[in-house]
Design a protein around this motif. Sequence first.
Motif, PDB file in Angstrom:
ATOM      1  N   ARG A 254       0.846  -1.204   0.000  1.00 41.68           N
ATOM      2  CA  ARG A 254       0.000   0.000   0.000  1.00 41.68           C
ATOM      3  C   ARG A 254       0.880   1.253   0.000  1.00 41.68           C
ATOM      4  N   ILE A 255       1.911   1.227   0.856  1.00 41.20           N
ATOM      5  CA  ILE A 255       2.812   2.393   0.928  1.00 41.20           C
ATOM      6  C   ILE A 255       3.500   2.590  -0.424  1.00 41.20           C
ATOM      7  N   THR A 256       3.969   1.476  -1.005  1.00 44.09           N
ATOM      8  CA  THR A 256       4.681   1.544  -2.285  1.00 44.09           C
ATOM      9  C   THR A 256       3.784   2.133  -3.377  1.00 44.09           C
ATOM     10  N   ILE A 257       2.545   1.635  -3.457  1.00 42.31           N
ATOM     11  CA  ILE A 257       1.620   2.141  -4.491  1.00 42.31           C
ATOM     12  C   ILE A 257       1.415   3.647  -4.279  1.00 42.31           C
ATOM     13  N   GLY A 258       1.235   4.038  -3.020  1.00 38.08           N
ATOM     14  CA  GLY A 258       1.048   5.459  -2.698  1.00 38.08           C
ATOM     15  C   GLY A 258       2.240   6.288  -3.183  1.00 38.08           C
ATOM     16  N   VAL A 259       3.453   5.783  -2.909  1.00 36.32           N
ATOM     17  CA  VAL A 259       4.663   6.521  -3.303  1.00 36.32           C
ATOM     18  C   VAL A 259       4.782   6.574  -4.830  1.00 36.32           C
TER      19      VAL A 259
ATOM     20  N   VAL B  46       2.341   6.459  -7.074  1.00 39.88           N
ATOM     21  CA  VAL B  46       1.337   7.392  -7.594  1.00 39.88           C
ATOM     22  C   VAL B  46       1.827   8.823  -7.361  1.00 39.88           C
ATOM     23  N   PHE B  47       2.366   9.053  -6.163  1.00 41.03           N
ATOM     24  CA  PHE B  47       2.886  10.394  -5.846  1.00 41.03           C
ATOM     25  C   PHE B  47       4.015  10.765  -6.822  1.00 41.03           C
TER      26      PHE B  47
ATOM     27  N   TYR C 228       8.851   6.306 -12.261  1.00 40.78           N
ATOM     28  CA  TYR C 228       7.499   6.868 -12.348  1.00 40.78           C
ATOM     29  C   TYR C 228       7.546   8.392 -12.427  1.00 40.78           C
TER      30      TYR C 228
END
Lengths: 508, 316
Positions: free
Chosen positions: A320-325, A327-328, A406
């Motif tokens: 979850r943290i990784t996906i958040g980072v 996307v950011f 990204y």
Amino acid sequence: MSTSVNTLEQSTPQVQPQRAQFRQTLSNALIITRREVRDSFRDWRIIAPIVTLTFLFPFLAQFVAGQFAGFVEDFGAEVIGTRTIPFLLMIVGFFPISISLVIALETFVGEKERRSLEPLLSTPLTNTELYIGKTLSAMIPPLISSYGGMAVYLISLVFGELTWRPEPMLIIQIILLTTVQALVMVTGAVVVSSQTTSTRAANLLASFIIIPMALLIQAESVIMFLAPDAESANGIGALWAIIAGMVVVVVLLLRVGNSIFNREELLGRTLDSLNLRGTAAKIWRNVRAVDDAGTPARNLIEWYQRGIWLSLKRQTMAARITIGVFVFALVAGFVVGLLPEWQLGLPGGMDLSTVGENVGVYTEQLLGPNPVSAIAWQNGRILLAATLLAMFSFGTIALVLTPATYVILGYATSQILVAGYNPLILAPAVLTHGIVEIPVIVLATATALRLGAIVTRLPRGMTVGNAWMAAIGDTIKLWLGLIIPGLLLAAAIEAYITPAITSLILGG
Amino acid sequence: MIESHELTKYYEEFLAVDSVTLDVPTGTVLALLGPNGAGKTTTVRMLTSILEPSSGWARLAGYDVRTAPEQVRAHVGVLTEQHGLYERMKAVEYLDFFGQAYKIPASKRRQTTLDLMERFGLMFAVDKQLGEYSKGMKQKLALVRAMIHNPPVLLLDEPTSAMDPQSAKLVRDAIIELQRDQRTFLITTHNLSEAQQLADRIAIIRHGRIIANGTFEELAHRFVGDTQIELRVREPLNGLAHDISDLVRVEEVGTDWLRYRVASPQETNPVLLRRILGMGVDVVSLSPLSQTLEDIYLQVVKEDEQQEGKANEHLR
């Protein structure tokens, strides 16, 4: 005989307000701090350097600064002389806090070695109270000496011959740097102490703290001499960045310390012996495990169905943290690309069909005759580096290295948009193989993050060693079972299918 | 007051304590005996909520060691294997520090300290640095530290080791007095005569398992068996042992003495004596030998070793 069970919940009918609880924790921690500080001040081996560094060294430093400034002035290099003054202020502050490492090792592992820790652990004081109390006691005497020394240095500067005065913000920066450096050394010493049973071993392991700290001081010195904003009223920007970075390190080390400074870890460990074969066997058992008890898989199908699934579930929070980072990072790259000063100014109105026609040629030129292995190796080595570095950075490096892609992707999208093209033209080039590659990269990053960060929050009932071996087991398992096959599959798609689809869509 | 059920502790894969079940009612002294490395210290550490059990449960003074560790420690006094004193501190400072840690109000701390120092004959050294204390004095002070918060349960690891006989007696007397005051004790020791003297119940632990648990009498009956009796005669035995072997179980034979065991001495001894006198043998003495905890301990350990040997053989 009483058969009733009293628990903390029953004995405290009302939940204490958090603030009162914090005050109570601090008050209990200070019981330890007062004793240890008093004990430190009774030891002449601690008192002697503190007195010397507080009252004598600043005068010596001030004298050296004066002499040096005079010397370089003769050669027309006044600026070097004046910048020596804040540099020596930092050194005056740093020397006493280097003692904090010695006190910290002594107060944690020294007490363990002298067997005086167990009576303390038998008291009702909580692990956190003991940890805070001991951390403060290791910091207070050196910090008093450090602040005292810097005050003596600054006072002697005011009343001395030198006319140059540092910016107040620079002094504040140096005081902050000194404080966070002391905190890093003490919190680092706690981590080192909890993994050893003797001061000798702890002193050896302390080089993991001293060497980076010495390098950092050198970097700070260079910044003080060379920074273009060395005389800015807002302080030196690079030093603010170091302070911020050190605060993050302190927070992580405090978390690790609080997590591993517990009775179980302190008394459960009795030997410092290294058992490589045993460690490898335990990791291998974790790789084969299909449940929390470590039951080995009976065949490959069970390993995939239960073992891989078990390890995947453990990565949920990190994923979850990784996906958040990610996307950011994507959004940040896109937003930065929209800023006029960052725009590349791509030519607009191009016929994209020529790009489409040549996609295959570009791919071959870029990747050579073995595109699958080239792509897989390229992605794999970045993820592998992120995983290895994550182990030594509490997982943070994983969240710095991999999201860079990204940021670039977001930036590229914005440039295409600004040039007047539909950004969806990137979709076939990214998403065709990205369907496989992106989840694999998320998984690999999450695994690396968890591997590094596991020591900051140990699973219940686990020692640092066990937690790490379990996390390494999960990492190897996921690399063997999903990440390597996923990278190979994504690379094959990227090499053979993505160019074809891109070419088709762009009209090649 | 001290209860545990199937208390187990693993250090990684090593089983240090294996399913220890104990029940020590209020006002009782339990002696936990066993060879070095048997699991005594680990058991004590679990009972004081210092180490978390791998499985099983334990309660002290009604508090669960897992869910209420601070409450457990607040109600237990612990004398650790090593006294672990801070040698640069004075006795009063040291005890005041632990008094604070046990949350004793400041008004009470000094008086409690002085009372306990007086009780254990340490008043003369109250202002001395602990580094100047002798080994025995340090041990006594560590005991005072364990009692500073007036706990209902005391877990003492080798309470009289390093003490001179007079100090050791002082400590034993204090334990007996405190026991009368309804304190509960768990004592681990290698001093078997002391354990026999103090303990109401005895538990023997080996390889982490409790291999014997009961009162002295219960253990004596179970492991050492019938009373042993020594017969001494004026002349050499000359086959006497053989002549009485149908009546009693002869275990040891000397030149003019023999030792035997008998299930009911009241019935057998008169018959035996009549037979011996009838044979013209002059009897010098016939006396029961007292059983010691050492006999029981050695027998318990021996039987366990034999069982272990059999089990290993079976596995092979």
